[in-house]
Each structure stands twice: as C-alpha cells, then as structure tokens.
Design an enzyme around this catalytic site. Structure first.
Site, PDB file in Angstrom:
ATOM      1  N   THR A  67      28.786  43.896  38.024  1.00 46.25           N
ATOM      2  CA  THR A  67      29.336  42.974  38.280  1.00 46.25           C
ATOM      3  C   THR A  67      30.860  43.136  39.007  1.00 46.25           C
ATOM      4  O   THR A  67      30.968  42.472  39.920  1.00 46.25           O
ATOM      5  CB  THR A  67      29.759  42.149  37.047  1.00 46.25           C
ATOM      6  OG1 THR A  67      28.399  41.936  36.385  1.00 46.25           O
ATOM      7  CG2 THR A  67      30.387  40.785  37.415  1.00 46.25           C
TER       8      THR A  67
ATOM      9  N   GLU B 184      34.171  39.914  28.522  1.00 46.43           N
ATOM     10  CA  GLU B 184      34.023  40.243  29.942  1.00 46.43           C
ATOM     11  C   GLU B 184      34.896  41.027  30.688  1.00 46.43           C
ATOM     12  O   GLU B 184      34.632  41.465  31.544  1.00 46.43           O
ATOM     13  CB  GLU B 184      34.053  38.774  30.421  1.00 46.43           C
ATOM     14  CG  GLU B 184      32.957  37.936  29.983  1.00 46.43           C
ATOM     15  CD  GLU B 184      31.417  38.517  30.579  1.00 46.43           C
ATOM     16  OE1 GLU B 184      31.275  39.754  30.483  1.00 46.43           O
ATOM     17  OE2 GLU B 184      30.550  37.646  31.194  1.00 46.43           O
TER      18      GLU B 184
END
Ligand code: HSE
Length: 311
Positions: free
Chosen positions: A184, A131
């Site tokens: 994101t 991530e």
C-alpha cells in the site's frame, strides 16, 4: 471475562471514485484475534497463523497490538497484561483491507476485555493507528467499514467526520484477488499530488452520483458513477490484465468494476447474487487465461462489521 475472541471482516476501500473516503465491508474472509489476560503487565503476541511468518511479532510493531497499546494509553491503564493470537485469514498486500481487519479485531477484543469503555465510533481513531503502522497513512476507508459495517463515507479527516449510508438490499460485491502482492505504501507513493480541475469536476460528479445512486437504489446511476478518473489510471498499471478483467466484469453483469483499495484485488458491484457470481467467474477466468491464479469472494455488503465471537 478473561478471554475474548473477535472477528473483523475484509473490506473494499475507495469504491472507484472515493479515494480515502468510501469503503464497505464484506462478509468473509476476516481476521480473528484471541486475547487472554495474564498476570504480568505488557502485551505479548504468542502466535500468528496464516502469515507465513512475515508479520512482526513484537507488540509495538504489529497493527493488531499497536492499536491495543494506543487504547490502553488513552485510558491511562499501565499495568495491564495479555497474550494475543492473530489468525490471518487473508493475504497481505492484497487490497482487501488485511491490516485493517487485524487492527479492528484487535481493538474490538481489547475494548471488550476492558468492559467496553468506548463505543464503536470512539474506537475508530485507535484502529486508524494500525493503518499508520502498516502503511504509513492513517486512512479510515478500510478500518471504518470493518469496524462499523455498512457503506462508510468519510466526509472529513480533520476533524474526523464519518457516517454510513443505506445501500440497496440486492447489491452484491465480487472481490477477485490475483495472486500478486502490492504494498500500500508504494501504491500511495506513485500517486500524483496535483489533480486537474477537469478531473476534479468529473470525480466530484461521480462521488455525488454514487452516494445518491446507493441511497435511492438507482442501479443505473450507481453504474454510471463507478468511474475513477484520478487514481485508477495510475494504479491500474500495477495490475496485469486490469483492462481485460474489468471489461470481463462489465460484459458479465457487473454495474461497475475497479481496484479494491490499493490493489491488486479488483472488485465489482452487481444487482443480485447471480450477476455478482457471473462477473466473478468471468474475471477469474480472464486472470487464468493470462496465467494468473486468482480467488473470488462474492458477498452482500456486511452491515454489522466486526463482532465478538465469545458464546
Ligand atoms: N484508500 C487507501 C488507498 C486504501 O487506496 O491507498 C488502501 O489501504
């Protein structure tokens, strides 16, 4: 074993009021990673399908292999060689936990190939590195549920304290993905760093209410608690028709509806499969009326998480 094939499911992070601390996985779609030993040392990505050539092919830049490199380093293995194929089965920048699914499938496959030296929970920090490389932040609310299954709560990041809570059997998720993309990193950048005391109090009440509602199978309490006064008001401006689509879900059987992860996907929770389907039809129709193509996935909460698919 010289060949491993692993699956990791899409997931819904935040779940309205729980920014960075709540997440659950769904059954489908999910990414698949195939990994095969080779004699020469080093990890090589030999193919990626389903990404239109957009993801990095170099092993130190792609989430799927970065997690493998971190795992090998942690275990002190320097001479390991393997070839990796990633099958992307969900859109990038979708809010469906796409990078998390790749990272989790990668770390599960590598751990299995090495004879499972680490437990699922021990693999979590490595998946979180995926991530970090994909979005600049090592949050666990997608990788946690994709790896462990169930409804995940992250009580603390430092030290990492993560657990799952029971959910009602008859709880279904509707995930609607409009055909637009949100990065994101950008969706995190636009958030304010300061939160008012008033909003903090409201959000804490909803977080406590959602946990209690899920654990007690109290659908009214779940419904009342699926309210986000901090993140949704800021991020919803990035999603065309957000208000109308949410309204359509709530009028058509959903208990609550909000942004899935960083968006643009929107999710709803419903009691029973029929309500979840009805909410999904209404949400997709509302997007279509605005000329936005959308795809819908209706699913129970995935309690198993990632899986090795070898026979
Ligand atoms: N909690 C994260 C966010 C999930 O909302 O930014 C997205 O990956």
């Amino acid at each position: 074993m010289n060949y491993i094939k692993a699956f990791a499911p899409a997931s819904v992070a935040n779940v309205a009021c729980g920014f960075d601390i709540f997440g659950f996985a769904i059954q489908e779609p999910g990414d698949i990673v195939e990994i095969c030993r080779r004699d020469e040392p080093g990890i090589v990505i030999t193919d990626i399908t389903g990404d239109d050539g957009r993801l990095p092919r170099s092993a130190d830049k792609n989430a799927v292999t970065v997690v493998m490199l971190h795992l090998l380093k942690h275990l002190g293995i320097n001479d390991f060689g393997c070839e990796v194929v990633l099958h992307k089965n969900m859109p990038l920048g979708s809010g469906m936990g796409s990078s998390a699914a790749s990272a989790v499938a990668g770390v599960i496959a590598m751990n299995e190939l090495l004879g499972n030296p680490l437990s699922r929970k021990e693999l979590l920090p490595f998946a979180m590195e995926g991530e970090r490389i994909a979005s600049g932040s090592a949050h666990a609310d997608n990788v946690g549920p994709s790896l462990l299954g169930g409804f995940v709560v992250i009580r603390s990041y430092n030290p990492l304290d993560i657990f799952t809570i029971p959910v009602p059997d008859d709880l279904y998720c509707t995930l609607v993905h409009p055909d637009i993309e949100i990065n994101t990193k950008d969706a995190r950048y636009i958030l304010r760093n300061e939160v008012s005391l008033k909003n903090t109090i409201a959000q804490m009440g909803n977080v406590a209410g959602l946990v209690a509602g899920l654990m007690k199978s109290d659908y009214d309490l779940i419904s009342r608690s699926m309210v986000d006064v901090i993140i949704e008001p800021v991020r919803s401006i990035l999603i065309p028709e957000f208000k109308e689509v949410k309204e359509a879900a709530l009028k058509n059987g959903a208990l609550g509806c909000s942004i899935s992860g960083a968006g643009p996907s929107m999710f709803a929770l419903s009691k029973g499969l029929e309500n979840a389907k009805q909410a999904g039809d209404a949400m997709q129709k509302r997007f279509a009326e605005a000329g936005i193509e959308a795809s819908t996935h209706v699913s129970a909460i995935n309690m198993q998480g990632a899986a090795v698919l070898n026979d």
